[in-house]
Every structure is written in structure tokens, then in C-alpha cells.
Scaffold this active site. Structure first.
Site, PDB file in Angstrom:
ATOM      1  N   GLN A 199       0.861  -1.190   0.000  1.00  0.00           N
ATOM      2  CA  GLN A 199       0.000   0.000   0.000  1.00  0.00           C
ATOM      3  C   GLN A 199       0.892   1.232   0.000  1.00  0.00           C
ATOM      4  O   GLN A 199       1.817   1.321   0.801  1.00  0.00           O
ATOM      5  CB  GLN A 199      -0.860  -0.024   1.280  1.00  0.00           C
ATOM      6  N   ARG A 201       0.824   5.739  -0.492  1.00  0.00           N
ATOM      7  CA  ARG A 201       0.278   7.039  -0.878  1.00  0.00           C
ATOM      8  C   ARG A 201       1.421   8.009  -1.103  1.00  0.00           C
ATOM      9  O   ARG A 201       1.210   9.209  -1.215  1.00  0.00           O
ATOM     10  CB  ARG A 201      -0.677   7.556   0.206  1.00  0.00           C
ATOM     11  N   ASN A 202       2.649   7.466  -1.146  1.00  0.00           N
ATOM     12  CA  ASN A 202       3.850   8.283  -1.288  1.00  0.00           C
ATOM     13  C   ASN A 202       4.720   7.738  -2.413  1.00  0.00           C
ATOM     14  O   ASN A 202       4.551   6.598  -2.837  1.00  0.00           O
ATOM     15  CB  ASN A 202       4.671   8.235   0.011  1.00  0.00           C
ATOM     16  N   GLY A 295       3.436  -1.796   7.651  1.00  0.00           N
ATOM     17  CA  GLY A 295       4.652  -1.259   8.271  1.00  0.00           C
ATOM     18  C   GLY A 295       4.340  -0.465   9.518  1.00  0.00           C
ATOM     19  O   GLY A 295       3.265  -0.572  10.110  1.00  0.00           O
ATOM     20  N   ARG A 296       5.311   0.329   9.916  1.00  0.00           N
ATOM     21  CA  ARG A 296       5.197   1.199  11.082  1.00  0.00           C
ATOM     22  C   ARG A 296       4.165   2.294  10.796  1.00  0.00           C
ATOM     23  O   ARG A 296       4.196   2.900   9.735  1.00  0.00           O
ATOM     24  CB  ARG A 296       6.573   1.831  11.285  1.00  0.00           C
ATOM     25  N   HIS A 298       1.158   2.381   9.847  1.00  0.00           N
ATOM     26  CA  HIS A 298       0.439   2.187   8.584  1.00  0.00           C
ATOM     27  C   HIS A 298      -0.852   3.013   8.577  1.00  0.00           C
ATOM     28  O   HIS A 298      -1.664   2.915   9.493  1.00  0.00           O
ATOM     29  CB  HIS A 298       0.119   0.688   8.438  1.00  0.00           C
ATOM     30  N   ALA A 299      -1.036   3.807   7.525  1.00  0.00           N
ATOM     31  CA  ALA A 299      -2.238   4.646   7.355  1.00  0.00           C
ATOM     32  C   ALA A 299      -2.441   5.636   8.495  1.00  0.00           C
ATOM     33  O   ALA A 299      -3.545   6.125   8.705  1.00  0.00           O
ATOM     34  CB  ALA A 299      -3.491   3.790   7.156  1.00  0.00           C
TER      35      ALA A 299
END
Lengths: 393, 393
Positions: A199, A201-202, A295-296, A298-299
């Protein structure tokens, strides 16, 4: 392949039969209509593409409160975030009728979907607070998800929908926007069985690139789905088209052919941390993925969530409620000692200085000044695309 | 005195302040309005009088389904039957607005109550069947309650109401119709503590009279509330005014002063057997009664329910959910052997011929022909009133 969520087959609400769709588009011109919030429009796009299988439309208040409090609908379906249509004026809408849902994100607000109104309910302050507190862990309006969610209006319209198009996503991202059934089909054609979703957004720097490589290797996966959010973000985030270009370039150069699929989905970011991670897992299962990298933070956003809350929430999912598994990741960074990117939790003997670390602010400043970050941090081809973007800001 | 149901004080929704009520009546003339079903109107009258404390209005679909299936609202309040407003046309009604509820039972359909519309929901066939099956134990349209309940329309409008009057009940039954708060007040003034309620929709023959006397004696009660249904019945039942007159005569002659209160409430008969017995208990608790007499086939019709189902259902009520207790009765009849009315279960050594028994059909036939039943069966003064009624049919 992994089964869709709560159903033996995918349930996309887009009307794919052209004649039926044309006739519904014509009919919809005669219907009463409402202008959707961007969040409700994004829900329609996701429902249309099969991402939110097995849902048949927007939830009612009872399901929304149950999902918020107990992570399941009244029928017992595991679901982490209400999929709803909140509006601020329902004075021209009647229960039982079909209405047209107009798109807030396209000029002229064309009809995005047709809905059969099953219920119209007013949402009290107490109901709204209960939802916000459970979904976002806060009612603080400074939280961008809370702000968007609570600014939509206080009337909840539920009912099944038929989706007529995918809004601006196929127009703005013709190569990247994909429905869940398109992705599922591609995975089937490629013959992949174990598929890990990433996932984002970057843009992806070295750390993210290597994280995907690690996950493929650790899981012996057949491939990786880089699946980016194409909808709305908070201000300051890099726009989807720039991100898309930089990721495609990185995959083209640094991954073997046919191991990574670069795609995107049409949804606005909620920044709901743990709850959004669960939603991410559900719709990647619907895409045919067997694993999701979590990950760390997340979202997450700000310091609303603990660093690993989005991983530990999966420990609370009832047995069998999800078929997809998660790949638990920590931050990754280039180790000067080992001369490669490692997961920080696997390098307990490292001090901070042993890594190539740059703050987000520092990276933005460098890129803005036309200075490429070191190659251990960013691939030069990725840095170039980002420098171009910042130069023209 | 016994506490009201689910609340420390009674919550009558009738607007008792005259100025506020007048102003609301004036306002209501400007509002959009709907014509209520008789069942929904009866619910409004009961809510107005405080009988349905602690409810604040009509239930939504989620509460209705929860009440039907689990005998409790979503908030956990013990409740046996949905208190709802079902209509067949909602095209002129919007969620969030105030609407006027018009009375189907009075000429010109004056406004009975004002409602704040909290939700409008369509009720599917499956939802309707689930409610009928749970409330009435059947979906058979020959059941009079099922017929009334399912003929109201399929749109459910929920929300709080303010009640403006008590429909035709105070007009037709000026001495008998009482609100729950009036009854509660009278009980307080009389200083009664232990009060046993007798539910009736029929005239009272010797057997019923003696049953009340037995209950008072067995419970060492301070008094008895004869509490008759004044609303709609199935065809063939004796009308409320005739019943009222015959009961008042019986009490006047055969009970000591200040031991029996003859009153009535404005509700249509549901014939829901066990579930209606639970509702009967709740609203007698709200009236200030400590006990309710529950006899054979209480609130039943035909052979839809087992003879003692309306008693055994009380064994399933969660501890503390009801404060009122029931007095379990069997049929009572005059024993020729013992020369008094006895409960049949207490006379195991009796054969049928040892009792003065008359079928309902036989009694109606006798009364219709001007023949009084024997005094062991009916008090002569009661028989006279009933003969008058049948003579003029």
C-alpha cells in the site's frame, strides 16, 4: 486463488453490460438526485470496482454503529469502517425511490451511480462521536480523517447502488487505475498464487523498494502488487500523478519483468491507522492478494496511533474472518555497516549514525533546491522526477 | 411504590402544559402530515399516557428487529413488541423534519401527535416475516394481529413524538379511560402498596370476579386494578362500553368500597399471546401495579398459542428486567361440589360435570334470547346489561 471477502465470487457493482448501463444512464436523468461528498463518491467507486465485496451498497446506521463498535455488520460480516453516504439535505429524497448520485469531483457533477433508497436516518451527535471515536480513536477535528468524515452532513442514506462509471480515476490515471476484478484477472493470467500487496500514498524511496523485495523473498511470493491510493490526500502530500511516474520508473529499472504490478485504486485517504489497515487487507484480498505489507504507523497521521497498532489489531481479528495474511514490517533504511537496506528491528546492534537517514522535511528541502538525495536513500531516476515536481511548485 | 419500567420516573409524552400544547397544536397545522394506522395511533396514545415508559417515540427498524428477535432494544432495554409507525407512502416526508400525525379514528383526522422524523426505512418482506414470526409465532394472515400488523404499509418512520390528545378514548370513555400517571397517582393517594392488575377485553362473569378476589386474598394485596382494553377488537367481541357498564355494576355491588379500581387504556388488541402478556406486565408496572394476573391463553386467539405459554414466557425474562410479578391462574368455575368458584387446577378430583360450565356460544345464545345464565355463572345484574346489548344487536 484466495477467495474474495465474505463471498465465493467478486461482487462489483459497476454495470458492465453496455446496453443496460446506457439505459440506466438515460433513466437517471429523470430521477431526483443528490450531490455526493467526496468520501461517499470514493465509496461508490470502490463498490463499483468490486473492492468492497460483498457489500451491495451504502450501510445503514445500525450496520455503521455495529461496524464501528464491533467490527462487524448486523449480519456478522467482518468489516472495520462504515461504508456510508452522509448528506446534509434530504428534503427532496423519499425512502423507497431510486435516486441519482452525482459526482462532486467532475465538472457538471455527472451521475456516478443510481441508488435505491432503503432508509434515511439522522445521525445524532452521540452516534457521530461514537463512530469517530471507534474508527479514528479521536473526535479531534485536526485529524484530517475526522474532519472529512464529520463534515459530510448528518443524514445517512442507505441502500443498494448501481455504479455507472469510475469518476475521474480512469481519466486521470488511464494506465494505473484498476478495478479489483481487473487485478484479480491479471493475477490469474500471470498464474501468481502467493501475491504480496504494498500500500502506498507516497513515492517509493530505496527503503520502500527494498521492503517489497524483502517481502517477496521472505514469503517466496510469485509477485508484488504495488497498489497506490489515487484519491484525495491531506495537503502537503505528493500528488498521485507524480508519485505514479516515479514508482513506474523505479519498477521499470530495478525489478525483474513480471514480478511487480503497478496499479492504483480510487479512494480518499482516511488516515484511520489500524482500522484502515484492516480495510486495506480486505480489499487486497478482494484483488487476489495473499499478503499485505503492514509497516510502522500504517495509514497513520501525526501521533494519533502507536507505531505498531496497525499490526497488533490483526491479532484481534476473529479466526477465519480474513483469509489474507499480513507481512509485518518495521522501518527500513540503508545500513552503512552492512552496505544494504535492512529492517531496523533486525539491526539491533546499529546506532542511528550507522543508517542513511533523512527526515521528510530535509528530503523535501533538498528536492526543492534541485539537490538529489544520496543514492542509498533515493534512486537517482526517482529523485529526478520528484525534483521536477518541486521545481514547478 | 414499584418503579416504572427502565426508568426512575414515568415518561408520559403528552404535552400537559396547556400553553405549550396550544402553541404546538397551532404549529402542527403548518406541518406536513401523515395519516396514522390505527395501530400506530394506539401506540401514540399509550406513549402519551406514560404506559410505554421509558420509550420516547416510535422505534426504528434495528430496534424493532432486535425487540422481535431478542426482546430487547439495541440499548438493552427489555421490550417484547416493536412500538412502530408503519405507513405506505413516505413520498412527502423528509428525514430530520417535524411532521403532524393525524388520527385515523376521529372525524376530520385531527392531529394526534407531532413527530420529529429520525429515520425512514423500508421494511423488506424478510424483515416483516421475521417480526411476525417472532411476535405472533405465525405469519398467517387469518391471525387478526398478523393481519393488522402487516397491513399498515412497509415504510417505518422512527423518532420522538409529542402527544397532543388521547384520541377518542376520553370522549367515549370519560370515566374509564385513564393514563398511567393518573392511575399511579390514584394508587399513591389510596396508599396501596401491593396492587394486582386484571387485564380484560371481555365482560366479567362470576369466574373472573372470583379470580380477582382469589388473587387479592392469595397475595394479601391492598387492591385490584381492573384494567380493560378500550381500543379495537376482532369482530364478535363485546364492545367496550357494554363491557365497561357490566364490570362497573359488578364491582359496585359485589366488592367492598375502595378495593377495586375500574379503569381502561387506549390500545388495540394484538392477540399476540405470550409477547402481549409481557407488554401487559410492563405497562401495569408503569401504572404502579406489583402483580398482573395471567390466566389460561392470556391475550391469545384461536389455537395459535399453548394454554400456559403466556405464563412460562415469564420464566425466560432476564433477572431484574421486570419488577412486576405475575399471579398464575387457571380457568376458574363454580364447583357444585364445593358450592363456590375454584381454580380448575386446584380441583383435580372434579369431573367436568361437577362444574357449572357454559360455552361462549351457549352464553351468547342465551343472552340473545333474553335468558339469563345461572347466577353461579353470571351475576344477574351483569346478565341484564348483556341481555340489553344482545337484544338491540
Amino acid at each position: 486463488m484466495i477467495q474474495p471477502h465474505g463471498n465465493t465470487s467478486l461482487n462489483p457493482l459497476y454495470i458492465s453490460d453496455e446496453i443496460e448501463r446506457e439505459s440506466l444512464i438515460n433513466e437517471s436523468q429523470q430521477l431526483k438526485s443528490i450531490l455526493l461528498s467526496s468520501m461517499a463518491a470514493a465509496n461508490a467507486v470502490m463498490l463499483g470496482g468490486g473492492y468492497f465485496t460483498p457489500l451491495s451498497g451504502y450501510m445503514n446506521l445500525s450496520d455503521s454503529l455495529s461496524v464501528s463498535q464491533s467490527l462487524k455488520t448486523d449480519d456478522g460480516l467482518f468489516w472495520p469502517i462504515p461504508i456510508i453516504n452522509l448528506v446534509d439535505d434530504v428534503s427532496n429524497i423519499s425512502c423507497g425511490e431510486s435516486i441519482a448520485l452525482r459526482d462532486p469531483n467532475l465538472e457538471g457533477n455527472p451521475v456516478l451511480a443510481v441508488m435505491n433508497v432503503k432508509s434515511i436516518e439522522s445521525v445524532s451527535d452521540a452516534d457521530m462521536s461514537l463512530m469517530l471515536e471507534n474508527i479514528f480513536g479521536t473526535v479531534d477535528k485536526n485529524h484530517p480523517g475526522v474532519a472529512s468524515f464529520s463534515n459530510q452532513g448528518r443524514f445517512l442514506i442507505s441502500g443498494p447502488i448501481k455504479v455507472l462509471n469510475f469518476s475521474y480515476f480512469p481519466i486521470d490515471f488511464p494506465d494505473t487505475f484498476k478495478t479489483a476484478y481487473e487485478i484479480r484477472n491479471e493475477i490469474e493470467i500471470l498464474g501468481w498464487d502467493k501475491v504480496v500487496a504494498f500500500q502506498t500514498r507516497n513515492p517509493m524511496h530505496r527503503a520502500h523498494e527494498e521492503l517489497c523485495r524483502m517481502a517477496i523473498s521472505d514469503l517466496s511470493a510469485d509477485g508484488c502488487l504495488i497498489h497506490m491510493l489515487l484519491g484525495k490526500l491531506k495537503s502537503g502530500d505528493i500528488p498521485a500523478n507524480v508519485r505514479d511516474a516515479s514508482i513506474r520508473k523505479m519498477v521499470e529499472i530495478y525489478f525483474p519483468p513480471n514480478t511487480v504490478m503497478v496499479t492504483g485504486y480510487g479512494f480518499d485517504m482516511l488516515y484511520a491507522g489500524p482500522r484502515e489497515a484492516l480495510l486495506h487487507a480486505i480489499f487486497r484480498q478482494n484483488c487476489g492478494c495473499s499478503h499485505l505489507i503492514v509497516g510502522r504507523d500504517h495509514a497513520g497521521v501525526g501521533d494519533y496511533y502507536g507505531a505498531f497498532d496497525a499490526q497488533t489489531i490483526f491479532d484481534t481479528v476473529p479466526d477465519g474472518a480474513l483469509k489474507i495474511d499480513i507481512y509485518r514490517a518495521d522501518h527500513t533504511a540503508f545500513s552503512k555497516k552492512l552496505n544494504k537496506v535492512v529492517m531496523m528491528k533486525d539491526a539491533q546492534d546499529h546506532s542511528k549514525d550507522d543508517f542513511v537517514l533523512l527526515s521528510g522535511t530535509k528530503v523535501r528541502e533538498m528536492l526543492g533546491n534541485g539537490i538529489a538525495p544520496p543514492p542509498e536513500f533515493s534512486r537517482p531516476e526517482v529523485a529526478e522526477i520528484l525534483m521536477d515536481y518541486y521545481k514547478n511548485l
